[in-house]
Design an enzyme around this catalytic site. Structure first.
Site, PDB file in Angstrom:
ATOM      1  N   ARG A  73      20.113 -10.159 108.232  1.00 49.32           N
ATOM      2  CA  ARG A  73      20.234 -11.543 107.794  1.00 49.32           C
ATOM      3  C   ARG A  73      20.854 -12.322 109.003  1.00 49.32           C
ATOM      4  NH1 ARG A  73      23.612 -14.479 102.933  1.00 49.32           N
ATOM      5  NH2 ARG A  73      23.055 -16.736 103.625  1.00 49.32           N
ATOM      6  N   HIS A 119      12.606 -22.092  96.329  1.00 50.85           N
ATOM      7  CA  HIS A 119      13.415 -22.714  97.243  1.00 50.85           C
ATOM      8  C   HIS A 119      12.408 -24.069  97.876  1.00 50.85           C
ATOM      9  CE1 HIS A 119      16.454 -19.161  98.028  1.00 50.85           C
ATOM     10  NE2 HIS A 119      16.278 -19.537  96.868  1.00 50.85           N
ATOM     11  N   TYR A 121      17.382 -26.850  99.436  1.00 47.35           N
ATOM     12  CA  TYR A 121      16.361 -26.146 100.433  1.00 47.35           C
ATOM     13  C   TYR A 121      15.683 -27.229 101.084  1.00 47.35           C
ATOM     14  CZ  TYR A 121      18.316 -21.407  99.106  1.00 47.35           C
ATOM     15  OH  TYR A 121      19.098 -20.347  98.868  1.00 47.35           O
ATOM     16  N   ASN A 170      15.208 -12.312  97.759  1.00 50.20           N
ATOM     17  CA  ASN A 170      14.511 -13.133  98.356  1.00 50.20           C
ATOM     18  C   ASN A 170      13.657 -12.754  99.270  1.00 50.20           C
ATOM     19  OD1 ASN A 170      15.472 -15.816  97.351  1.00 50.20           O
ATOM     20  ND2 ASN A 170      17.599 -15.455  98.224  1.00 50.20           N
ATOM     21  N   CYS A 203      15.642 -17.454  90.069  1.00 49.07           N
ATOM     22  CA  CYS A 203      16.537 -18.252  90.972  1.00 49.07           C
ATOM     23  C   CYS A 203      17.485 -19.154  90.503  1.00 49.07           C
ATOM     24  CB  CYS A 203      15.610 -19.037  91.914  1.00 49.07           C
ATOM     25  SG  CYS A 203      16.502 -19.859  93.251  1.00 49.07           S
TER      26      CYS A 203
END
Length: 418
Positions: free
Chosen positions: A90, A194, A241, A144, A164
């Site tokens: 990440r 998102h 987002y 995700n 989500c």
């Protein structure tokens, strides 16, 4: 009723356990299996989970194992919350795209594509194992990028839905602003995972979104970190987002000067694991609320209850096949909308005609997701390049070319074709 959590060693798991314990009348789990290759984490989270159940009087049994096949055997539902490559991957997703002046984020842009390429093959292997041992089991995906992962699962014929926490988070936020119970608030939530907007907010049959924006617009805008005049002009509430799209350059400038979210989460996880090791701890710690994923346990319980026993909320926001719900998108696109969820699956509710400002961006990102899934399934530099070129946050061939090489270089150990 047996449920299996793949990625049970996540620091999120106590949030999920707390939801199962509080809502045991909605979802009477008799056996909960936490599976994860990280034995050190399971050795902390398994005992804590059992203490939470015991403190709250839940009679269910919680077990842990690193044996995935044994974990999913006989499960009624399998919940996916894994992170291939961990926080280290990440951190890379949030870093190298910035060198091109592009957003570095784990679910969208180049970083989101990298995560999809790492994740889709692993999730499909897990789903195949589930189907071999129990073809009737439902798969609920939190992993995700949810839209792309769910699309991969559905393309392969798995019984799957994506979930989500954005919608339930906004529902709770609006309920607090309006001083009503969350159950009274029903959202017209539409988009892709998102990439969503609230186009109406219903309370007792009345659309109160205009009143929300006029009376509480400043608070909502501050939470989203977007200017109030933008929300007023749009007449809808975008998810947070959308800031990556509506304020891209501003976000990139911030990311270049602030610690990454991955670094913050890594520090938080270290502290959480220390707390979890305390044998006296028998509830989720307050620090977990800062980790992210607010209310996702309640959304998960509600969805599982509907899929397994026709219980829970009648209508829920899920990620599922479009199948004509949004006529400007392909039928096999995965959209995030309210749906009627039963043991037969999810049936999206009708969606009112949408502003071209929303449909245009949705169509663009859907095309990217289609190309991203092809790259995840079949590999190859050209497929990665095409997906990056299609993404509205990238778009220019020089950026896409450089980012393709960077993505492959930073993820080679996870890409069998590289």
């Amino acid at each position: 009723m047996k449920l299996t959590v793949v990625g049970g060693g996540s620091t999120y798991t106590p949030e999920l356990i707390d939801g199962f314990a509080r809502l045991r009348d909605v979802l009477p789990v008799t056996e909960l299996v936490l599976t994860d290759p990280a034995t050190d984490r399971l050795d902390l989270i398994g005992p804590l989970s059992r203490r939470i159940f015991a403190r709250m009087g839940h009679p269910g049994r919680i077990t842990t194992t690193t044996d995935l096949d044994a974990a999913v055997e006989g499960a009624d539902a399998v919940l996916l919350q894994l992170r291939v490559g961990g926080q280290a991957a990440r951190l890379q997703d949030e870093t190298w795209p910035l060198e091109c002046g592009c957003v570095g984020q784990e679910t969208t842009g180049a970083g989101g594509l990298a995560k999809a390429l790492r994740t889709v093959p692993v999730v499909l292997d897990i789903a195949d194992r589930v189907r071999r041992t129990n073809p009737d089991a439902w798969i609920i995906d939190f992993t995700n990028p949810v839209g792309i992962v769910t699309r991969a699962l559905l393309r392969e014929g798995h019984k799957a839905l994506g979930l989500c926490n954005v919608a339930i988070g906004l529902q709770r936020k609006f309920a607090a602003l309006l001083n009503v119970a969350p159950s009274q608030v029903h959202l017209d939530h539409v988009g892709l995972n998102h990439l969503t907007w609230e186009t109406a907010v219903h309370v007792d049959g009345e659309d109160v979104l205009p009143r929300l924006l006029s009376d509480h617009g400043g608070t909502i805008a501050a939470d989203l970190r977007l200017p109030l005049p933008l929300l007023t002009t749009l007449g809808v509430v975008p998810s947070y987002y959308l800031r990556y799209f509506y304020a891209h350059d501003e976000v990139v400038a911030e990311m270049r000067t602030k610690p990454s979210r991955a670094a913050e989460v890594a520090r938080m996880e270290k502290e959480l694991l220390t707390l979890y090791a305390d044998p006296a701890l028998d509830e989720k710690p307050a620090l977990l609320a800062k980790r992210g994923g607010a209310y996702y346990s309640e959304a998960a319980v509600d969805l599982a209850a509907a899929l397994l026993r026709d219980a829970g909320s009648q209508h829920q926001v899920v990620n599922t096949l479009n199948n004509g719900t949004l006529p400007f998108l392909p039928d096999d696109a995965v959209i995030e909308v309210p749906a009627a969820v039963t043991t037969k699956g999810a049936a999206p509710l009708p969606v009112q005609r949408l502003d071209p400002l929303l449909t245009g961006l949705m169509a663009n990102v859907t095309a990217y997701e289609d190309l991203a899934l092809e790259a995840a399934l079949h590999g190859g530099r050209d497929r990665v390049f095409r997906a990056l070129l299609a993404h509205p946050l990238i778009g220019q061939y020089a950026y896409a070319d450089r980012l393709t090489d960077d993505l492959i270089a930073h993820n080679r150990e996870h890409l069998t074709w590289a």
